[in-house]
Enzyme design. Structure first.
Site, short mmCIF file in Angstrom:
data_model
loop_
_atom_site.label_atom_id
_atom_site.label_comp_id
_atom_site.label_asym_id
_atom_site.label_seq_id
_atom_site.Cartn_x
_atom_site.Cartn_y
_atom_site.Cartn_z
N GLU A 187 0.86 -1.26 -0.01
CA GLU A 187 0.13 0.15 0.08
C GLU A 187 0.76 1.23 -0.13
O GLU A 187 1.86 1.41 0.83
CB GLU A 187 -0.92 0.12 1.23
CG GLU A 187 -1.94 -0.95 1.33
CD GLU A 187 -2.56 -1.23 2.42
OE1 GLU A 187 -3.83 -1.39 2.48
OE2 GLU A 187 -2.18 -0.97 3.97
N CYS A 188 0.73 1.89 -0.97
CA CYS A 188 1.40 3.41 -1.08
C CYS A 188 2.60 3.45 -0.80
O CYS A 188 3.21 3.13 -1.87
CB CYS A 188 0.79 4.40 -0.08
SG CYS A 188 0.68 6.07 -0.45
#
Length: 487
Positions: free
Chosen positions: A357-358
């Site tokens: 994630e990210c």
């Protein structure tokens, strides 16, 4: 009573009684503001730290998708923080999660976000006030009183009348200029309202916790984080009425027990883990909802903490979870640790399930570009990320799964959020598979997110396990398949 011209308020959403134990006292309060920057984080941290120093077990909660403030609240109390987000979770889930976390704790402090009534739409969906009503939680409002005297009474009156069922239990005046200013504020509040004053905070010349592009500085990077929290607690103890605030929390209405929280794929107590999933938690990557980690454990994972900054060998793992964080703040160290970059790329090539994630996605790119300089990353995807001076993606996301992957069933729609200052740039001629179509949000490329390669899925979108019930069980199943292949 309702302010003229305001929208018709929704009915209060109090915990619904069920057959079972009688109502229980659940001391709780929410610290909210009129807008971002009002001072609610300072007050929340100071209260949590001061009460913890006094020997209370304080459960910290943060409204909304905020890892940084939540991390500081956890450090202030010594307990894992919990995010409560009405965009992800239903009122029933929020109540159940709140009840679950309060099993251990004498008092709950909930930090709101943005302005008290600021929500997802003009009706105030997902606002802090809605959460307060869902939890039947009294609200203490922090007001920036800079260059203000009598007007503060009008503001308080408006807040009282705007939404029925919202309990305004007290106010704190922040950034007051001196005794004369404080006397004027006090007189106005006491003459025109019946809302108790919980204290007056002076202007603080220097914020004990510095800020940067994504908000507060990470507590994992700031030297003297504990000392900074103690300094905030000292200020709060000098200028606020802690006894009165605790009374407000203790006088919150009794909590009617609600149905227990349902964990996706819960294998039950006593069951042995079936797969080892590593997760990176260091100064570079540490954005994880505690519920995501617990959901993986309950689905059968043995979680193994890892670091991208330490070149030491990793133990055997059958899956890898790379959360968000600040890879841009440690780009040089990440680039210098070639053994770990090569290890992660090898795991991807071997078909080990990797969910990122990210910040975790940024690490899986070919490189991270900052001010024209490229720092090599793991090289799983033929893209690079480039840091910008302003947010590229900011806010809630509505996503649809449009490609097969190990983690989410095809056709699934779900809510998430993004907050990134980097953009994704594909290499010339690169063939990419993107597994998420965004109906709301920026994502990676042209409204799509979720890069896929073998058993790797990486996106700018952050997800919450309780709002995405297939994620944890499928992640563990994919890791089990890796374990079987490894023998």
């Amino acid at each position: 009573m309702r302010a003229q011209g305001s929208p018709e308020p929704s009915p209060p959403a109090s915990p619904a009684p069920v057959n079972g134990p009688p109502s229980l006292p659940r001391p709780r309060l929410m610290i909210a503001g009129l807008s971002g920057g009002a001072g609610k984080t300072l007050v929340s941290l100071g209260l949590c730290r001061a009460w913890t120093r006094a020997g209370l077990t304080v459960r910290p909660f943060k409204k909304g998708p905020d890892y940084i403030d939540a991390g500081w609240l956890g450090l202030a109390t010594g307990l894992p923080p919990t995010n409560l987000d009405p965009f992800f979770l239903s009122p029933e889930q929020l109540q159940a999660l709140f009840q679950y976390r309060l099993q251990e704790g004498e008092l709950a402090v909930v930090e709101g976000n943005r302005g008290l009534f600021d929500g997802h739409d003009v009706e105030g969906a997902c606002a802090s006030s809605r959460l307060a009503r869902t939890l039947d939680c009294p609200v203490v409002l922090v007001i920036d009183a800079t260059k203000m005297t009598r007007t503060i009474a009008a503001i308080i009156q408006g807040v009282q009348r705007f939404e029925e069922g919202m309990q305004l239990a007290g106010v704190i005046c922040n950034r007051t200029a001196g005794d004369r200013h404080r006397d004027s504020l006090r007189q106005a509040i006491e003459q025109y309202t019946d809302v108790p004053i919980m204290g007056m905070l002076p202007k603080i010349k220097q914020n004990p916790i510095p800020e940067r592009h994504m908000g507060l500085m990470s507590m994992r990077e700031q030297e003297g984080a504990e000392a900074a929290l103690d300094a905030i607690a000292d200020i709060i103890e000098r200028h606020l009425d802690l006894d009165r605030l605790r009374t407000v929390a203790q006088e919150a209405s009794a909590w009617h027990p609600v149905p227990e929280l349902v964990w996706p794929g819960d294998r039950g107590p006593g069951e042995r883990p079936v797969a080892r999933i590593g997760y990176v938690r260091d100064a570079a990557l540490w954005f994880y909802y505690e519920e995501n980690l617990e959901a993986l454990r309950r689905a059968g994972a043995k979680l193994v903490p890892l670091s991208l900054l330490d070149p030491a060998p990793w133990p055997e793992i059958h899956g890898l979870y790379l959360g968000g964080g600040f890879p841009e703040a440690l780009a040089e160290q990440l680039a210098a640790n070639a053994p770990v970059r090569q290890r992660v790329r090898m795991l991807a090539e071997m078909g080990v399930p990797i969910f990122a994630e990210c910040g975790g996605f940024m690490y899986l790119a070919n490189s991270l570009r900052i001010n024209g300089k490229d720092y090599p990353m793991a090289g799983v995807f033929p893209v690079h990320t480039e840091l910008s001076s302003h947010p590229v993606g900011l806010g809630y996301v509505q996503a649809e799964v449009v490609a097969e992957n190990p983690f989410l069933p095809l056709g699934t729609t779900f809510h998430g959020h993004e907050f990134h200052y980097s953009r994704c740039v594909a290499a010339d001629g690169a063939v990419l598979t993107l597994g998420l179509r965004l109906h709301k949000g920026e994502g990676m490329l042209a409204g799509y997110d979720g890069l896929l390669y073998k058993n790797v899925m990486a996106s700018y979108t952050h997800t919450h396990a309780l709002a995405l019930p297939d994620w944890a069980p499928r992640f563990v199943q994919a890791a089990m398949a890796t374990r079987r292949l490894a023998g």
